[in-house]
Design a protein around this motif. Structure first.
Motif, mmCIF file in Angstrom:
data_model
loop_
_atom_site.group_PDB
_atom_site.id
_atom_site.type_symbol
_atom_site.label_atom_id
_atom_site.label_comp_id
_atom_site.label_asym_id
_atom_site.label_seq_id
_atom_site.Cartn_x
_atom_site.Cartn_y
_atom_site.Cartn_z
ATOM 1 N N GLY A 152 -19.564 -12.814 9.712
ATOM 2 C CA GLY A 152 -18.438 -12.771 10.648
ATOM 3 C C GLY A 152 -17.724 -11.434 10.648
ATOM 4 O O GLY A 152 -18.343 -10.360 10.718
ATOM 5 N N THR A 153 -16.417 -11.520 10.565
ATOM 6 C CA THR A 153 -15.589 -10.318 10.566
ATOM 7 C C THR A 153 -15.973 -9.380 9.428
ATOM 8 O O THR A 153 -16.000 -8.152 9.595
ATOM 9 C CB THR A 153 -14.114 -10.752 10.452
ATOM 10 N N SER A 154 -16.277 -9.955 8.277
ATOM 11 C CA SER A 154 -16.636 -9.116 7.124
ATOM 12 C C SER A 154 -17.951 -8.380 7.377
ATOM 13 O O SER A 154 -18.169 -7.281 6.856
ATOM 14 C CB SER A 154 -16.740 -9.979 5.868
ATOM 15 N N TYR A 155 -18.813 -8.966 8.197
ATOM 16 C CA TYR A 155 -20.049 -8.272 8.583
ATOM 17 C C TYR A 155 -19.715 -7.050 9.450
ATOM 18 O O TYR A 155 -20.327 -5.990 9.308
ATOM 19 C CB TYR A 155 -20.981 -9.225 9.332
ATOM 20 N N LEU B 188 -15.332 -11.155 18.780
ATOM 21 C CA LEU B 188 -15.350 -12.332 17.892
ATOM 22 C C LEU B 188 -13.953 -12.953 17.816
ATOM 23 O O LEU B 188 -13.794 -14.174 17.954
ATOM 24 C CB LEU B 188 -15.834 -11.946 16.485
ATOM 25 N N LYS B 189 -12.949 -12.103 17.605
ATOM 26 C CA LYS B 189 -11.578 -12.623 17.512
ATOM 27 C C LYS B 189 -11.200 -13.327 18.796
ATOM 28 O O LYS B 189 -10.613 -14.398 18.784
ATOM 29 C CB LYS B 189 -10.629 -11.439 17.240
ATOM 30 N N PHE B 190 -11.563 -12.701 19.914
ATOM 31 C CA PHE B 190 -11.216 -13.233 21.220
ATOM 32 C C PHE B 190 -11.855 -14.597 21.442
ATOM 33 O O PHE B 190 -11.203 -15.551 21.865
ATOM 34 C CB PHE B 190 -11.663 -12.236 22.293
ATOM 35 N N LYS B 191 -13.146 -14.724 21.134
ATOM 36 C CA LYS B 191 -13.820 -16.010 21.384
ATOM 37 C C LYS B 191 -13.332 -17.078 20.424
ATOM 38 O O LYS B 191 -13.183 -18.233 20.790
ATOM 39 C CB LYS B 191 -15.344 -15.858 21.384
ATOM 40 N N GLU B 192 -13.058 -16.707 19.167
ATOM 41 C CA GLU B 192 -12.607 -17.694 18.178
ATOM 42 C C GLU B 192 -11.342 -18.417 18.623
ATOM 43 O O GLU B 192 -11.228 -19.618 18.454
ATOM 44 C CB GLU B 192 -12.264 -16.998 16.851
ATOM 45 N N ILE B 193 -10.388 -17.668 19.133
ATOM 46 C CA ILE B 193 -9.090 -18.303 19.376
ATOM 47 C C ILE B 193 -8.781 -18.559 20.847
ATOM 48 O O ILE B 193 -7.905 -19.371 21.135
ATOM 49 C CB ILE B 193 -7.934 -17.526 18.692
ATOM 50 N N GLY C 226 -4.167 -17.828 8.677
ATOM 51 C CA GLY C 226 -4.835 -17.984 9.980
ATOM 52 C C GLY C 226 -6.350 -17.945 9.794
ATOM 53 O O GLY C 226 -6.855 -17.120 9.023
ATOM 54 N N VAL C 227 -7.049 -18.827 10.508
ATOM 55 C CA VAL C 227 -8.511 -18.830 10.415
ATOM 56 C C VAL C 227 -9.075 -17.488 10.902
ATOM 57 O O VAL C 227 -10.059 -16.976 10.375
ATOM 58 C CB VAL C 227 -9.093 -20.025 11.207
ATOM 59 N N ALA C 228 -8.425 -16.923 11.901
ATOM 60 C CA ALA C 228 -8.875 -15.628 12.414
ATOM 61 C C ALA C 228 -8.463 -14.527 11.434
ATOM 62 O O ALA C 228 -7.286 -14.345 11.151
ATOM 63 C CB ALA C 228 -8.246 -15.371 13.780
ATOM 64 N N ALA C 229 -9.441 -13.825 10.916
ATOM 65 C CA ALA C 229 -9.158 -12.742 9.964
ATOM 66 C C ALA C 229 -8.549 -11.550 10.707
ATOM 67 O O ALA C 229 -9.098 -11.095 11.706
ATOM 68 C CB ALA C 229 -10.443 -12.330 9.261
ATOM 69 N N THR C 230 -7.404 -11.095 10.250
ATOM 70 C CA THR C 230 -6.763 -9.945 10.895
ATOM 71 C C THR C 230 -6.441 -8.872 9.857
ATOM 72 O O THR C 230 -7.128 -7.858 9.771
ATOM 73 C CB THR C 230 -5.469 -10.366 11.626
ATOM 74 N N ILE D 206 -19.174 -8.091 1.172
ATOM 75 C CA ILE D 206 -17.809 -8.003 1.696
ATOM 76 C C ILE D 206 -17.409 -9.415 2.093
ATOM 77 O O ILE D 206 -18.044 -10.033 2.949
ATOM 78 C CB ILE D 206 -17.701 -7.025 2.889
ATOM 79 N N THR D 207 -16.396 -9.944 1.437
ATOM 80 C CA THR D 207 -15.961 -11.310 1.699
ATOM 81 C C THR D 207 -14.483 -11.468 1.367
ATOM 82 O O THR D 207 -14.085 -11.297 0.213
ATOM 83 C CB THR D 207 -16.823 -12.346 0.930
ATOM 84 N N GLN D 208 -13.703 -11.724 2.395
ATOM 85 C CA GLN D 208 -12.260 -11.891 2.225
ATOM 86 C C GLN D 208 -11.973 -12.957 1.184
ATOM 87 O O GLN D 208 -11.266 -12.728 0.211
ATOM 88 C CB GLN D 208 -11.657 -12.264 3.581
ATOM 89 N N SER D 209 -12.549 -14.142 1.386
ATOM 90 C CA SER D 209 -12.257 -15.283 0.517
ATOM 91 C C SER D 209 -12.949 -15.190 -0.831
ATOM 92 O O SER D 209 -12.487 -15.746 -1.822
ATOM 93 C CB SER D 209 -12.720 -16.569 1.203
ATOM 94 N N GLY D 210 -14.094 -14.521 -0.844
ATOM 95 C CA GLY D 210 -14.899 -14.497 -2.062
ATOM 96 C C GLY D 210 -15.615 -15.806 -2.302
ATOM 97 O O GLY D 210 -16.166 -16.027 -3.382
ATOM 98 N N GLU D 211 -15.633 -16.694 -1.298
ATOM 99 C CA GLU D 211 -16.214 -18.029 -1.478
ATOM 100 C C GLU D 211 -17.278 -18.366 -0.445
ATOM 101 O O GLU D 211 -17.827 -19.471 -0.488
ATOM 102 C CB GLU D 211 -15.114 -19.110 -1.400
ATOM 103 N N THR D 212 -17.556 -17.489 0.485
ATOM 104 C CA THR D 212 -18.494 -17.816 1.563
ATOM 105 C C THR D 212 -19.894 -18.074 1.002
ATOM 106 O O THR D 212 -20.472 -17.217 0.325
ATOM 107 C CB THR D 212 -18.510 -16.667 2.591
ATOM 108 N N ALA D 213 -20.432 -19.264 1.294
ATOM 109 C CA ALA D 213 -21.701 -19.679 0.682
ATOM 110 C C ALA D 213 -22.849 -18.733 1.040
ATOM 111 O O ALA D 213 -23.639 -18.357 0.167
ATOM 112 C CB ALA D 213 -22.036 -21.108 1.109
HETATM 113 O O1 M6R Z 1 -14.212 -15.013 3.586
HETATM 114 P P1 M6R Z 1 -15.241 -14.197 4.294
HETATM 115 O O2 M6R Z 1 -14.787 -12.822 4.590
HETATM 116 O O3 M6R Z 1 -16.564 -14.186 3.543
HETATM 117 O O4 M6R Z 1 -15.503 -14.947 5.659
HETATM 118 C C1 M6R Z 1 -16.520 -14.541 6.519
HETATM 119 C C2 M6R Z 1 -16.388 -15.180 7.883
HETATM 120 O O5 M6R Z 1 -16.509 -16.579 7.787
HETATM 121 C C3 M6R Z 1 -15.046 -14.843 8.543
HETATM 122 O O6 M6R Z 1 -14.857 -13.476 8.654
HETATM 123 C C4 M6R Z 1 -14.962 -15.467 9.948
HETATM 124 O O7 M6R Z 1 -15.851 -14.836 10.807
HETATM 125 C C5 M6R Z 1 -13.504 -15.378 10.464
HETATM 126 N N1 M6R Z 1 -13.103 -16.638 11.027
HETATM 127 C C6 M6R Z 1 -13.312 -14.299 11.482
HETATM 128 O O8 M6R Z 1 -12.038 -14.312 12.061
#
Ligand code: M6R
Length: 355
Positions: free
Chosen positions: A55-58, A231-236, A150-154, A99-106
């Protein structure tokens, strides 16, 4: 709480001057002109770097890999969910960065574990202290964006871009970083604040509420921003949005462009890249598409635009971050006008813990 904002997303967008200041805190030695990343002091310069993310981290990974290649280090970015089948060679001296915001993405964890079992060194660029990625990787660089609800990463995306710069300077083993970059990083929080104070994104989206689809184009370091803007636009907004490399338009997507498909084009500086993107802007304009240009005003891109989202002039590596802030606001205000569930968009979860 939301501190008076209607949504966590808007609050988090507005937190960016502070979260970026926090990301950079203690990491710029202005006097010596170099970047300090204490937690990576043990890390030796790799021969090549492989980024994995979703996602965004990509999108942050595409940006980071481009910075490294620009400095002469072989680097690629792979979607974590494609890592197993892409099965890239990981010769000695390869560093795999998740690269992972949460550090938990499977998906990301599974790529990192795979890389680890194949003998590669691993590094997590993450926001969450003590997360799975932080615990399992050999190295960790924290982006220090603070909690993102927010689900949308900013704000985490912005800090990932800065984290990528810190990482790149560190990996290059650089004793000095260019003065222009150091100054642009120092001025970043105030430049972001200026955008937040002056943005006309809310007025602009009002003009395009009933469009068929929304396209985002950019070239070079702005290509990941085009993907992220879409991506942000389509998500929300739940509206159809796509990001393209500006030069790819005439290889197919141009067939979709009509008077009812606004095109957001990111053009900064006044170099070859800018000139070529302006050429692409003219192509969509000739098909009657409304063009909204995100620009620092250095080129004459505005001449071909129906609307302009202005950003301050800065280092070319920092401009994508500033441009993206305007696109965050575009997505937010459009979703708000359409009455969408901004903080919890349908079908999506903040952290995706299944493959
Ligand atoms: O926690 P992560 O950075 O690993 O998450 C990766 C994606 O699931 C995350 O960026 C997702 O695309 C967001 N909802 C984007 O806004």
């Amino acid at each position: 709480g939301k501190s008076g904002y209607d949504h966590f997303m808007l609050k988090e967008i507005h937190e960016q001057p502070a979260s970026l200041r926090q990301c950079l805190s203690g990491r710029i030695d202005e006097l010596a002109g170099h970047i300090v990343v204490e937690e990576l002091d043990e890390l030796e310069a790799p021969r090549r770097v492989h980024f994995v993310a979703c996602g965004t981290s990509y999108h942050a990974s595409l940006y980071a890999a481009a910075l490294l290649r620009d400095a002469g280090v072989p680097a690629t970015a792979t979607l974590a969910s494609e890592f197993a089948t892409a099965d890239p060679p990981l010769p000695n001296g390869t560093l795999v960065v998740g690269i992972t915001q949460s550090g938990e993405t499977a998906d990301t964890m599974s790529a990192l574990r795979d890389a680890n079992s194949r003998g590669a060194e691993t590094l997590a660029l993450t926001n969450v202290v003590g997360s799975t990625a932080a615990r399992e990787c050999d190295h960790v660089l924290y982006i220090r964006a603070g909690p993102e609800i927010g689900v949308a990463a900013t704000k985490t995306f912005s800090s990932q871009l800065i984290g990528a710069n810190l990482l790149v300077e560190k990996l290059l083993g650089k004793t000095t970083t260019s003065r222009e970059l150091i100054e642009s990083l120092r001025d970043l929080p105030s430049n972001v604040q200026a955008i937040l104070d002056d943005s006309n994104a809310e007025e602009i989206v009002d003009e395009y509420l009933d469009s068929t689809a929304y396209f985002f184009i950019g070239r070079g370091l702005h290509f990941p921003v085009a993907l992220e803007g879409a991506l942000k636009f389509k998500e929300i907004t739940y509206e159809h949005a796509e990001g393209f490399a500006a030069g790819e338009l005439k290889h197919g997507p141009l067939a979709l462009v009509t008077a009812n498909t606004p095109v957001f084009a990111v053009v900064t500086g006044n170099d070859e890249n800018a000139r070529k993107t302006i050429g692409n802007v003219k192509e969509v304009e000739a098909r009657g598409a409304p063009v909204i240009v995100v620009t620092d005003g250095q080129s004459d891109a505005e001449r071909y635009a129906d609307a302009v989202l202005k950003i301050p002039e800065t280092h070319e590596r920092v401009a994508p971050l500033l441009a993206n802030i305007q696109l965050q606001l575009v997505a937010y205000h459009m979703a708000n006008r359409l009455g969408r569930s901004i903080d919890k968009p349908r079908n999506l979860a903040k952290s995706v813990t299944v493959e």
